[in-house]
Design a protein around this motif. Structure first.
Motif, PDB file in Angstrom:
ATOM      1  N   LEU A  16      39.032  55.364 -47.708  1.00 28.92           N
ATOM      2  CA  LEU A  16      39.883  54.656 -48.302  1.00 28.92           C
ATOM      3  C   LEU A  16      39.712  53.079 -47.803  1.00 28.92           C
ATOM      4  N   GLY A  17      39.225  52.984 -46.464  1.00 25.64           N
ATOM      5  CA  GLY A  17      38.882  51.622 -45.942  1.00 25.64           C
ATOM      6  C   GLY A  17      37.899  50.957 -46.606  1.00 25.64           C
ATOM      7  N   LEU A  18      36.687  51.984 -46.778  1.00 28.34           N
ATOM      8  CA  LEU A  18      35.475  51.245 -47.530  1.00 28.34           C
ATOM      9  C   LEU A  18      35.954  51.107 -49.137  1.00 28.34           C
ATOM     10  N   ALA A  19      36.782  51.984 -49.676  1.00 27.00           N
ATOM     11  CA  ALA A  19      37.250  51.573 -51.047  1.00 27.00           C
ATOM     12  C   ALA A  19      38.066  50.437 -51.114  1.00 27.00           C
ATOM     13  N   ALA A  20      38.854  50.072 -50.071  1.00 28.73           N
ATOM     14  CA  ALA A  20      39.764  49.147 -50.251  1.00 28.73           C
ATOM     15  C   ALA A  20      38.819  47.525 -50.047  1.00 28.73           C
ATOM     16  N   LEU A  21      37.928  47.700 -49.202  1.00 32.17           N
ATOM     17  CA  LEU A  21      36.976  46.495 -49.082  1.00 32.17           C
ATOM     18  C   LEU A  21      36.264  46.280 -50.376  1.00 32.17           C
ATOM     19  N   GLN A  22      35.774  47.557 -51.083  1.00 31.64           N
ATOM     20  CA  GLN A  22      35.099  47.186 -52.315  1.00 31.64           C
ATOM     21  C   GLN A  22      36.065  46.679 -53.418  1.00 31.64           C
ATOM     22  N   SER A  23      37.308  47.273 -53.459  1.00 25.51           N
ATOM     23  CA  SER A  23      38.141  46.389 -54.346  1.00 25.51           C
ATOM     24  C   SER A  23      38.458  44.832 -53.879  1.00 25.51           C
ATOM     25  N   PHE A  24      38.651  44.599 -52.741  1.00 23.74           N
ATOM     26  CA  PHE A  24      38.739  43.290 -52.244  1.00 23.74           C
ATOM     27  C   PHE A  24      37.528  42.312 -52.651  1.00 23.74           C
ATOM     28  N   SER A  43      27.219  54.416 -39.633  1.00 25.57           N
ATOM     29  CA  SER A  43      27.980  54.258 -40.969  1.00 25.57           C
ATOM     30  C   SER A  43      28.392  53.019 -40.910  1.00 25.57           C
ATOM     31  N   ALA A  44      28.628  52.422 -39.946  1.00 24.03           N
ATOM     32  CA  ALA A  44      29.276  50.800 -40.265  1.00 24.03           C
ATOM     33  C   ALA A  44      28.109  49.876 -40.621  1.00 24.03           C
ATOM     34  N   THR A  45      26.763  49.975 -40.388  1.00 20.13           N
ATOM     35  CA  THR A  45      25.741  49.394 -40.806  1.00 20.13           C
ATOM     36  C   THR A  45      25.515  49.839 -42.120  1.00 20.13           C
ATOM     37  N   ALA A  46      25.740  51.058 -42.614  1.00 23.22           N
ATOM     38  CA  ALA A  46      25.285  51.562 -44.021  1.00 23.22           C
ATOM     39  C   ALA A  46      26.376  50.788 -44.833  1.00 23.22           C
ATOM     40  N   ALA A  47      27.679  50.707 -44.349  1.00 27.16           N
ATOM     41  CA  ALA A  47      28.997  50.129 -45.173  1.00 27.16           C
ATOM     42  C   ALA A  47      28.404  48.886 -45.352  1.00 27.16           C
ATOM     43  N   CYS A  48      28.137  48.022 -44.565  1.00 30.68           N
ATOM     44  CA  CYS A  48      27.672  46.513 -44.549  1.00 30.68           C
ATOM     45  C   CYS A  48      26.496  46.495 -45.554  1.00 30.68           C
ATOM     46  N   ALA A  49      25.556  47.174 -45.614  1.00 37.87           N
ATOM     47  CA  ALA A  49      24.432  47.310 -46.616  1.00 37.87           C
ATOM     48  C   ALA A  49      25.143  47.555 -47.888  1.00 37.87           C
ATOM     49  N   SER A  50      25.911  48.671 -48.048  1.00 39.37           N
ATOM     50  CA  SER A  50      26.435  49.049 -49.365  1.00 39.37           C
ATOM     51  C   SER A  50      27.202  47.958 -50.099  1.00 39.37           C
ATOM     52  N   LEU A  51      27.976  47.219 -49.175  1.00 35.99           N
ATOM     53  CA  LEU A  51      28.859  46.118 -49.575  1.00 35.99           C
ATOM     54  C   LEU A  51      28.001  44.852 -49.819  1.00 35.99           C
ATOM     55  N   ARG A  52      26.849  44.697 -49.221  1.00 33.63           N
ATOM     56  CA  ARG A  52      26.059  43.620 -49.790  1.00 33.63           C
ATOM     57  C   ARG A  52      25.338  43.972 -51.276  1.00 33.63           C
ATOM     58  N   ALA A  53      24.993  45.258 -51.207  1.00 33.98           N
ATOM     59  CA  ALA A  53      24.341  45.554 -52.509  1.00 33.98           C
ATOM     60  C   ALA A  53      25.093  45.776 -53.580  1.00 33.98           C
ATOM     61  N   LEU A  54      26.384  46.050 -53.488  1.00 35.72           N
ATOM     62  CA  LEU A  54      27.549  46.208 -54.488  1.00 35.72           C
ATOM     63  C   LEU A  54      28.030  44.895 -55.140  1.00 35.72           C
ATOM     64  N   HIS A  55      28.044  43.887 -54.187  1.00 39.02           N
ATOM     65  CA  HIS A  55      28.600  42.722 -54.335  1.00 39.02           C
ATOM     66  C   HIS A  55      27.790  41.568 -53.797  1.00 39.02           C
ATOM     67  N   ALA A  85      32.709  37.172 -32.523  1.00 39.32           N
ATOM     68  CA  ALA A  85      32.146  37.574 -33.946  1.00 39.32           C
ATOM     69  C   ALA A  85      30.630  37.339 -33.731  1.00 39.32           C
ATOM     70  N   SER A  86      29.989  37.725 -33.022  1.00 40.06           N
ATOM     71  CA  SER A  86      28.497  37.283 -32.650  1.00 40.06           C
ATOM     72  C   SER A  86      27.462  38.354 -33.465  1.00 40.06           C
ATOM     73  N   CYS A  87      28.029  39.580 -34.031  1.00 37.88           N
ATOM     74  CA  CYS A  87      26.981  40.719 -34.623  1.00 37.88           C
ATOM     75  C   CYS A  87      27.174  40.422 -36.194  1.00 37.88           C
ATOM     76  N   ARG A  88      27.136  39.106 -36.572  1.00 36.63           N
ATOM     77  CA  ARG A  88      27.302  38.767 -38.132  1.00 36.63           C
ATOM     78  C   ARG A  88      26.437  39.444 -39.072  1.00 36.63           C
ATOM     79  N   GLU A  89      26.924  39.890 -40.243  1.00 35.96           N
ATOM     80  CA  GLU A  89      25.981  40.451 -41.177  1.00 35.96           C
ATOM     81  C   GLU A  89      26.867  39.580 -42.593  1.00 35.96           C
ATOM     82  N   ARG A  90      25.991  39.077 -43.185  1.00 37.71           N
ATOM     83  CA  ARG A  90      26.148  38.245 -44.432  1.00 37.71           C
ATOM     84  C   ARG A  90      26.273  39.174 -45.704  1.00 37.71           C
ATOM     85  N   VAL A  91      27.239  39.236 -46.498  1.00 42.52           N
ATOM     86  CA  VAL A  91      27.218  39.773 -47.672  1.00 42.52           C
ATOM     87  C   VAL A  91      26.226  39.239 -48.498  1.00 42.52           C
ATOM     88  N   SER A  92      26.130  38.053 -48.938  1.00 46.15           N
ATOM     89  CA  SER A  92      25.226  37.470 -49.924  1.00 46.15           C
ATOM     90  C   SER A  92      24.265  37.032 -49.463  1.00 46.15           C
TER      91      SER A  92
END
Length: 92
Positions: A16-24, A43-55, A85-92
């Motif tokens: 649900l957390g990942l789904a909420a982020l994808q909706s956001f 799984s957190a690294t994979a989620a960041c990569a997934s969010l970047r790829a989807l959006h 907040a030093s372990c920053r990953e950019r979506v775009s």
């Protein structure tokens, strides 16, 4: 330049957390700094990569920080990490 708003989500790496982020990320919103709290670096690294790829068009900074809600020390370190907040990953 104004600092981005911060959105903190626990368990944002699966379910649900990942789904909420994808909706956001699908909705037009101003620039946010999104922090995912997760016990699992894999799984957190994979989620960041997934969010970047989807959006890829999303203007948000997405990062994850270690968090185990059962361990008080982990929660305290997570709170300190939000400020750093030093372990920053950019979506775009």
């Amino acid at each position: 330049m104004a600092r981005p708003l911060t959105l903190v989500i626990t368990g944002g790496n699966t379910g649900l957390g990942l789904a909420a982020l994808q909706s956001f990320l699908s909705s037009p919103t101003p620039h946010y700094r999104i922090i995912i709290g997760s016990r699992s670096p894999t799984s957190a690294t994979a989620a960041c990569a997934s969010l970047r790829a989807l959006h890829p068009e999303a203007p948000h900074d997405v990062l994850w920080l270690p968090l185990d809600l059962v361990e008080r020390g982990s929660v305290e370190e997570f709170v300190r990490g939000i400020g750093r907040a030093s372990c920053r990953e950019r979506v775009s």
